[in-house]
Design a protein around this motif. Structure first.
Motif, PDB file in Angstrom:
ATOM      1  N   GLU A  80      23.222  56.045  -7.131  1.00 10.29           N
ATOM      2  CA  GLU A  80      24.302  57.714  -6.774  1.00 10.29           C
ATOM      3  C   GLU A  80      24.464  58.050  -5.590  1.00 10.29           C
ATOM      4  O   GLU A  80      25.752  58.165  -4.956  1.00 10.29           O
ATOM      5  CB  GLU A  80      24.030  58.653  -7.948  1.00 10.29           C
ATOM      6  N   ARG A  81      23.656  57.944  -4.569  1.00 11.59           N
ATOM      7  CA  ARG A  81      23.850  57.867  -2.935  1.00 11.59           C
ATOM      8  C   ARG A  81      24.526  56.600  -1.945  1.00 11.59           C
ATOM      9  O   ARG A  81      24.763  56.868  -1.229  1.00 11.59           O
ATOM     10  CB  ARG A  81      22.008  58.678  -2.337  1.00 11.59           C
ATOM     11  N   GLY A  82      24.171  55.637  -3.262  1.00  9.20           N
ATOM     12  CA  GLY A  82      24.606  54.067  -2.560  1.00  9.20           C
ATOM     13  C   GLY A  82      24.190  53.331  -2.037  1.00  9.20           C
ATOM     14  O   GLY A  82      24.369  52.674  -0.768  1.00  9.20           O
ATOM     15  N   GLU A  83      22.748  53.514  -1.816  1.00  8.68           N
ATOM     16  CA  GLU A  83      21.278  52.973  -1.182  1.00  8.68           C
ATOM     17  C   GLU A  83      21.253  52.178  -1.928  1.00  8.68           C
ATOM     18  O   GLU A  83      20.157  51.250  -1.026  1.00  8.68           O
ATOM     19  CB  GLU A  83      20.390  54.604  -1.124  1.00  8.68           C
TER      20      GLU A  83
ATOM     21  N   ALA B 120      19.573  57.969  -8.378  1.00 11.35           N
ATOM     22  CA  ALA B 120      19.617  58.918  -7.813  1.00 11.35           C
ATOM     23  C   ALA B 120      20.143  58.135  -6.421  1.00 11.35           C
ATOM     24  O   ALA B 120      20.621  58.120  -5.531  1.00 11.35           O
ATOM     25  CB  ALA B 120      18.320  59.870  -6.742  1.00 11.35           C
ATOM     26  N   ALA B 121      19.105  56.980  -5.961  1.00 10.71           N
ATOM     27  CA  ALA B 121      19.567  56.076  -4.998  1.00 10.71           C
ATOM     28  C   ALA B 121      20.531  54.979  -4.856  1.00 10.71           C
ATOM     29  O   ALA B 121      21.609  54.712  -4.288  1.00 10.71           O
ATOM     30  CB  ALA B 121      18.669  55.192  -4.452  1.00 10.71           C
TER      31      ALA B 121
END
Ligand SMILES: Nc1nc2c(ncn2[C@@H]2O[C@H](COP(=O)(O)OP(=O)(O)O)[C@@H](O)[C@H]2O)c(=O)[nH]1
Ligand SMILES: [Mg+2]
Ligand SMILES: [Zn+2]
Length: 350
Positions: free
Chosen positions: A299-302, A296-297
């Protein structure tokens, strides 16, 4: 006989080791630091100078990483050139023995790991990251030395790329290992009693760097490492005292395989280890599972996708290695069982 400890301090002796001396036996043993290992021959530095010694027989029954290595503080027998004990280590650099998961001691009691990598065509962030995993595993702060600055297209950009991957407290610089005044540039890390170890792939300039710091040629460089048949000559692992008072260990023939462990990988990839508790499954592999906080991180670009991919790759390698070792161990155990069954059968004359 009294020991002149000030001479040992120049080799990195400290209260940590002093506290381990057997006070009741001080007239029969004396401390020394292992400064060179070549097969079964050990050169040590004592308060009275250097000498060649061997290991006491009992070390034969100890695990490979419990045997003295370069940088170790040991106790010598007073009346014979024999190492009878290895003092507890502050830090230990290990590598996996080829074909196994048992670790082998490479260098002990080091304070700083100089990770050397070239800025020529060989520049490779993933390879650098492997050495950072190794430093994390050993509990030693890394200092990245990017050599061959003179051959780099954009040294500054490379330095920044590396900086982004460094753990807290670590630093990076680019140098020309042949010409730069490295004693000056590395001065903050070279105080008396500090022990550095130099790691990095073959040809990156490790020996050039050591010679530069030493001010004389103590290690042979480049093609001189090969013998007449073009084979790499195996040089010994050695601890060298630098003019400023620090000690430096060069580890020739260091290969990248077998450098990582799961613990070291998690220590280097802190951002991933920190996200993992938020994954839905406790044993999440961060690959395909639903509810994975790591993906998820990404995908969020984090979290950089490249960092995640390299983490998966190193972990897969590590797991493959452990599984392979286990398979061979079972094969050996099975072979032994079959042989002993056959022997029993022969004895009973069937
Ligand atoms: N141009 C350039 N060549 C370098 C530099 N550092 C090392 N070299 C050369 O790279 C080759 C390998 O160096 P060496 O110190 O033997 O590497 P090692 O295998 O890591 O010990 C030698 O020919 C060195 O002269 C550098 O900063 N710039
Ligand atoms: Mg070398
Ligand atoms: Zn996950």
């Amino acid at each position: 006989m009294s020991i002149d400890f000030s001479r040992l301090v120049a080799f990195g002796w400290s209260n940590f080791f002093l506290g381990q001396l057997p006070l009741d036996r001080l007239d029969t043993v004396h401390p020394a630091r292992v400064i060179r290992v070549e097969r079964s021959s050990y050169r040590v530095a004592t308060a009275d100078g250097e000498m060649l010694v061997t290991l006491a027989g009992r070390f034969q029954y100890q695990h490979a990483d419990e045997r003295p290595t370069v940088g170790d503080w040991v106790l010598l027998q007073q009346d014979a050139p024999v190492i009878i004990e290895c003092l507890l280590r502050r830090t230990l650099l290990t590598r996996r023995q080829s074909g196994g998961i048992d670790s082998q001691a490479i260098a002990a009691n080091v304070d700083l790991m100089l990770v050397v990598s070239g800025l020529d065509a060989e520049f490779n962030l993933h390879r650098i990251e492997r050495y950072l995993v190794m430093a994390a595993q050993a509990g030693v702060t890394p200092l990245m030395i990017l050599t061959k600055q003179d051959l780099a297209e954009n040294a500054e950009a490379a330095v920044e790329q590396v900086r982004a991957r460094l753990p807290a407290g670590a630093d990076v610089m680019s140098v020309d290992a042949r010409r730069d005044p490295l004693s000056e540039r590395l001065a903050p890390w070279l105080s008396t009693g500090t022990t550095l170890v130099v790691v990095g792939s073959s040809g990156v300039g490790k020996s050039t760097l050591v010679n530069n710091l030493a001010g004389v040629e103590v290690q042979s460089t480049g093609e001189t490492r090969r013998d007449a048949k073009g084979r790499h000559t195996t040089t010994a692992r050695a601890l060298i005292r630098l003019p400023g008072g620090a000690c430096i260990i060069d580890v020739p023939g260091m290969r990248e395989v077998g450098l990582t462990t799961e613990g070291g990988i998690n220590a280097q990839f802190r951002s991933i280890a920190d996200l993992a508790p938020a994954c839905r499954f406790i044993d999440c592999t961060h690959e395909e599972e639903p509810g994975c906080a790591v993906r998820a991180a990404v995908e969020r670009g984090e979290l950089a996708e490249d960092v995640w991919a390299h983490y998966l790759k190193l972990r897969a390698e590590e797991r493959h290695h452990v599984a392979e070792h286990e398979r061979r161990r079972r094969e050996r155990a099975f072979g032994k069982m079959v042989r002993s069954a056959l022997a029993t059968k022969q004895r009973s004359g069937q």
